[in-house]
Design a protein around this motif. Structure first.
Motif, PDB file in Angstrom:
ATOM      1  N   PHE A 163      -6.445  -4.301  -2.263  1.00  0.00           N
ATOM      2  CA  PHE A 163      -5.592  -4.761  -3.372  1.00  0.00           C
ATOM      3  C   PHE A 163      -5.883  -6.230  -3.651  1.00  0.00           C
ATOM      4  O   PHE A 163      -6.302  -6.990  -2.765  1.00  0.00           O
ATOM      5  CB  PHE A 163      -4.101  -4.557  -3.058  1.00  0.00           C
ATOM      6  CG  PHE A 163      -3.597  -5.406  -1.923  1.00  0.00           C
ATOM      7  CD1 PHE A 163      -3.130  -6.705  -2.158  1.00  0.00           C
ATOM      8  CD2 PHE A 163      -3.585  -4.922  -0.612  1.00  0.00           C
ATOM      9  CE1 PHE A 163      -2.671  -7.503  -1.116  1.00  0.00           C
ATOM     10  CE2 PHE A 163      -3.127  -5.721   0.423  1.00  0.00           C
ATOM     11  CZ  PHE A 163      -2.667  -7.001   0.184  1.00  0.00           C
ATOM     12  N   GLN A 164      -5.669  -6.597  -4.914  1.00  0.00           N
ATOM     13  CA  GLN A 164      -5.698  -7.999  -5.364  1.00  0.00           C
ATOM     14  C   GLN A 164      -4.478  -8.155  -6.291  1.00  0.00           C
ATOM     15  O   GLN A 164      -4.466  -7.587  -7.397  1.00  0.00           O
ATOM     16  CB  GLN A 164      -6.981  -8.335  -6.119  1.00  0.00           C
ATOM     17  CG  GLN A 164      -8.268  -8.213  -5.288  1.00  0.00           C
ATOM     18  CD  GLN A 164      -8.797  -6.791  -5.229  1.00  0.00           C
ATOM     19  OE1 GLN A 164      -8.658  -6.033  -6.184  1.00  0.00           O
ATOM     20  NE2 GLN A 164      -9.397  -6.429  -4.102  1.00  0.00           N
ATOM     21  N   VAL A 165      -3.483  -8.867  -5.804  1.00  0.00           N
ATOM     22  CA  VAL A 165      -2.218  -9.004  -6.534  1.00  0.00           C
ATOM     23  C   VAL A 165      -1.983 -10.478  -6.853  1.00  0.00           C
ATOM     24  O   VAL A 165      -2.057 -11.338  -5.968  1.00  0.00           O
ATOM     25  CB  VAL A 165      -1.041  -8.425  -5.713  1.00  0.00           C
ATOM     26  CG1 VAL A 165       0.280  -8.680  -6.450  1.00  0.00           C
ATOM     27  CG2 VAL A 165      -1.253  -6.939  -5.469  1.00  0.00           C
ATOM     28  N   VAL A 166      -1.687 -10.736  -8.131  1.00  0.00           N
ATOM     29  CA  VAL A 166      -1.422 -12.111  -8.590  1.00  0.00           C
ATOM     30  C   VAL A 166       0.055 -12.436  -8.366  1.00  0.00           C
ATOM     31  O   VAL A 166       0.933 -11.622  -8.682  1.00  0.00           O
ATOM     32  CB  VAL A 166      -1.788 -12.258 -10.080  1.00  0.00           C
ATOM     33  CG1 VAL A 166      -1.502 -13.697 -10.549  1.00  0.00           C
ATOM     34  CG2 VAL A 166      -3.248 -11.887 -10.307  1.00  0.00           C
ATOM     35  N   SER A 167       0.322 -13.598  -7.794  1.00  0.00           N
ATOM     36  CA  SER A 167       1.697 -14.021  -7.528  1.00  0.00           C
ATOM     37  C   SER A 167       1.941 -15.408  -8.101  1.00  0.00           C
ATOM     38  O   SER A 167       1.015 -16.198  -8.299  1.00  0.00           O
ATOM     39  CB  SER A 167       1.983 -14.023  -6.027  1.00  0.00           C
ATOM     40  OG  SER A 167       1.209 -15.017  -5.396  1.00  0.00           O
ATOM     41  N   SER A 168       3.230 -15.673  -8.357  1.00  0.00           N
ATOM     42  CA  SER A 168       3.627 -17.008  -8.829  1.00  0.00           C
ATOM     43  C   SER A 168       4.560 -17.679  -7.835  1.00  0.00           C
ATOM     44  O   SER A 168       5.133 -18.725  -8.125  1.00  0.00           O
ATOM     45  CB  SER A 168       4.312 -16.888 -10.197  1.00  0.00           C
ATOM     46  OG  SER A 168       5.437 -16.021 -10.095  1.00  0.00           O
ATOM     47  N   GLY A 169       4.675 -17.063  -6.642  1.00  0.00           N
ATOM     48  CA  GLY A 169       5.513 -17.617  -5.590  1.00  0.00           C
ATOM     49  C   GLY A 169       5.124 -17.000  -4.262  1.00  0.00           C
ATOM     50  O   GLY A 169       4.037 -16.427  -4.105  1.00  0.00           O
ATOM     51  N   ASP A 170       6.001 -17.123  -3.282  1.00  0.00           N
ATOM     52  CA  ASP A 170       5.700 -16.528  -1.967  1.00  0.00           C
ATOM     53  C   ASP A 170       5.613 -15.004  -2.091  1.00  0.00           C
ATOM     54  O   ASP A 170       6.413 -14.359  -2.781  1.00  0.00           O
ATOM     55  CB  ASP A 170       6.788 -16.892  -0.969  1.00  0.00           C
ATOM     56  CG  ASP A 170       6.817 -18.395  -0.681  1.00  0.00           C
ATOM     57  OD1 ASP A 170       5.822 -19.075  -1.008  1.00  0.00           O
ATOM     58  OD2 ASP A 170       7.836 -18.858  -0.144  1.00  0.00           O
ATOM     59  N   LEU A 171       4.625 -14.439  -1.361  1.00  0.00           N
ATOM     60  CA  LEU A 171       4.414 -12.989  -1.469  1.00  0.00           C
ATOM     61  C   LEU A 171       3.865 -12.435  -0.162  1.00  0.00           C
ATOM     62  O   LEU A 171       2.894 -12.974   0.395  1.00  0.00           O
ATOM     63  CB  LEU A 171       3.441 -12.672  -2.616  1.00  0.00           C
ATOM     64  CG  LEU A 171       3.092 -11.192  -2.839  1.00  0.00           C
ATOM     65  CD1 LEU A 171       4.351 -10.408  -3.227  1.00  0.00           C
ATOM     66  CD2 LEU A 171       2.021 -11.043  -3.916  1.00  0.00           C
ATOM     67  N   CYS A 172       4.508 -11.363   0.311  1.00  0.00           N
ATOM     68  CA  CYS A 172       4.015 -10.608   1.481  1.00  0.00           C
ATOM     69  C   CYS A 172       3.843  -9.154   1.061  1.00  0.00           C
ATOM     70  O   CYS A 172       4.792  -8.524   0.593  1.00  0.00           O
ATOM     71  CB  CYS A 172       4.997 -10.706   2.643  1.00  0.00           C
ATOM     72  SG  CYS A 172       4.908 -12.253   3.561  1.00  0.00           S
ATOM     73  N   LEU A 173       2.610  -8.613   1.257  1.00  0.00           N
ATOM     74  CA  LEU A 173       2.294  -7.225   0.889  1.00  0.00           C
ATOM     75  C   LEU A 173       1.756  -6.484   2.109  1.00  0.00           C
ATOM     76  O   LEU A 173       1.056  -7.064   2.954  1.00  0.00           O
ATOM     77  CB  LEU A 173       1.265  -7.185  -0.237  1.00  0.00           C
ATOM     78  CG  LEU A 173       1.708  -7.762  -1.585  1.00  0.00           C
ATOM     79  CD1 LEU A 173       0.535  -7.805  -2.553  1.00  0.00           C
ATOM     80  CD2 LEU A 173       2.858  -6.951  -2.175  1.00  0.00           C
ATOM     81  N   SER A 174       2.077  -5.201   2.172  1.00  0.00           N
ATOM     82  CA  SER A 174       1.628  -4.361   3.298  1.00  0.00           C
ATOM     83  C   SER A 174       1.027  -3.056   2.761  1.00  0.00           C
ATOM     84  O   SER A 174       1.582  -2.445   1.832  1.00  0.00           O
ATOM     85  CB  SER A 174       2.789  -4.016   4.234  1.00  0.00           C
ATOM     86  OG  SER A 174       3.360  -5.173   4.782  1.00  0.00           O
ATOM     87  N   ILE A 175      -0.112  -2.657   3.329  1.00  0.00           N
ATOM     88  CA  ILE A 175      -0.642  -1.321   3.069  1.00  0.00           C
ATOM     89  C   ILE A 175       0.107  -0.376   3.999  1.00  0.00           C
ATOM     90  O   ILE A 175       0.028  -0.497   5.231  1.00  0.00           O
ATOM     91  CB  ILE A 175      -2.164  -1.260   3.315  1.00  0.00           C
ATOM     92  CG1 ILE A 175      -2.882  -2.202   2.366  1.00  0.00           C
ATOM     93  CG2 ILE A 175      -2.679   0.160   3.145  1.00  0.00           C
ATOM     94  CD1 ILE A 175      -4.391  -2.270   2.573  1.00  0.00           C
ATOM     95  N   THR A 176       0.853   0.563   3.413  1.00  0.00           N
ATOM     96  CA  THR A 176       1.798   1.393   4.163  1.00  0.00           C
ATOM     97  C   THR A 176       1.352   2.849   4.130  1.00  0.00           C
ATOM     98  O   THR A 176       0.957   3.365   3.083  1.00  0.00           O
ATOM     99  CB  THR A 176       3.202   1.271   3.559  1.00  0.00           C
ATOM    100  OG1 THR A 176       3.569  -0.119   3.532  1.00  0.00           O
ATOM    101  CG2 THR A 176       4.224   2.050   4.363  1.00  0.00           C
ATOM    102  N   LYS A 177       1.458   3.478   5.294  1.00  0.00           N
ATOM    103  CA  LYS A 177       1.091   4.897   5.434  1.00  0.00           C
ATOM    104  C   LYS A 177       2.312   5.669   5.907  1.00  0.00           C
ATOM    105  O   LYS A 177       2.841   5.407   6.987  1.00  0.00           O
ATOM    106  CB  LYS A 177      -0.065   5.047   6.430  1.00  0.00           C
ATOM    107  CG  LYS A 177      -0.374   6.482   6.835  1.00  0.00           C
ATOM    108  CD  LYS A 177      -1.464   6.513   7.909  1.00  0.00           C
ATOM    109  CE  LYS A 177      -1.653   7.892   8.477  1.00  0.00           C
ATOM    110  NZ  LYS A 177      -2.669   7.920   9.557  1.00  0.00           N
ATOM    111  N   ASN A 178       2.770   6.606   5.083  1.00  0.00           N
ATOM    112  CA  ASN A 178       3.921   7.454   5.412  1.00  0.00           C
ATOM    113  C   ASN A 178       5.137   6.622   5.844  1.00  0.00           C
ATOM    114  O   ASN A 178       5.856   6.972   6.795  1.00  0.00           O
ATOM    115  CB  ASN A 178       3.571   8.466   6.507  1.00  0.00           C
ATOM    116  CG  ASN A 178       2.469   9.420   6.087  1.00  0.00           C
ATOM    117  OD1 ASN A 178       2.307   9.717   4.896  1.00  0.00           O
ATOM    118  ND2 ASN A 178       1.701   9.900   7.058  1.00  0.00           N
ATOM    119  N   GLY A 179       5.355   5.485   5.163  1.00  0.00           N
ATOM    120  CA  GLY A 179       6.499   4.641   5.458  1.00  0.00           C
ATOM    121  C   GLY A 179       6.281   3.649   6.573  1.00  0.00           C
ATOM    122  O   GLY A 179       7.169   2.837   6.869  1.00  0.00           O
TER     123      GLY A 179
END
Length: 243
Positions: A163-179
């Motif tokens: 993934f490549q996600v544009v943010s304008s502030g603090d951001l935490c992203l996770s690749i999630t599998k079945n929750g």
């Protein structure tokens, strides 16, 4: 006198006279014995005599007669019981390489499904912490849902997600599998400028597994939505599971 009587008396007188005459004649000495004659031929075999009576038993059992001739071989006996297996022998030398096999037919990659998707954010619906990418760029095998933001595995194997996600502030992203969060990436943006948060991972998936992108509201969930920059979520099958 009777004529027969006279005849008998005459014969008797003649015999007696000849005997007296022979006694007065001189005899010659006896000759030498002749040579033995040739032996005569064997006579014919006589008839078989009657069987004699059984002999008496030997006085001592320690006296043994001479060994007789070997008899005829008997019939083979039944097979015996199978014995215990022996110990393994030493390993032999490697054999010579065999001849090369025939060339196989060329495969066709198009015959095998290859799930792959790529989607960006245009006007996504709100779905809690799940980040939805609603604009489809590529969606082979229709494995990605732009309504839910989730990829559903239809072919078990190894998959690559990024993934490549544009943010304008603090951001935490996770690749999630079945929750369950498999990998997480956080970016602090105290200046409030547009910047890209990116990450990737290879996951082993079974049929029916779901993979999606989630935010962490406590640590930051500021995703930019606008025409200046696109946020993209992608994934594809790397290697299918072998039987």
């Amino acid at each position: 006198m009777h004529p027969g009587f006279l005849l008998a008396a005459s014969i008797l007188a003649a015999v007696l006279g000849m005997a007296l005459l022979e006694d007065r004649v001189c005899r010659a000495p006896d000759g030498k014995n002749g040579s033995p004659g040739v032996p005569g031929r064997d006579g014919r075999p006589g008839q078989k005599g009657d069987m004699g009576e059984p002999g008496r038993a030997a006085l001592s059992s320690s006296i043994k007669g001479s060994k007789g001739d070997a008899g005829e071989p008997g019939y083979p006996g039944p097979p015996g019981l199978r014995g215990s297996p022996g110990r393994p022998g030493p390993r032999g030398m490697p054999g010579l390489p065999g001849p090369p096999g025939q060339k196989g037919q060329a495969g066709n990659a198009l015959e095998h499904p290859r799930p792959a998707f790529s989607a960006s954010r245009l006007a996504p619906p709100r779905a809690g912490t799940t980040v939805v990418f609603d604009r489809i760029i590529t969606n082979e095998e229709n494995s990605y849902s732009p309504q839910t933001g989730k990829f559903t595995c239809s072919i078990p194997g190894l998959y690559y997600f990024s993934f490549q996600v544009v943010s304008s502030g603090d951001l935490c992203l996770s690749i999630t599998k079945n929750g369950q969060r498999m990998v997480s990436f956080c970016d602090n943006n105290s200046r409030g400028i547009l910047q890209v948060n990116s990450g990737s991972s290879v996951l082993s998936l079974a049929k029916g597994d779901h993979v999606f992108l989630t935010t962490d509201p406590v640590r930051g969930s500021s995703i930019y939505s606008g025409s200046e920059a696109d946020s993209v979520f992608s994934g594809f099958l790397v290697s299918p599971e072998t039987a």
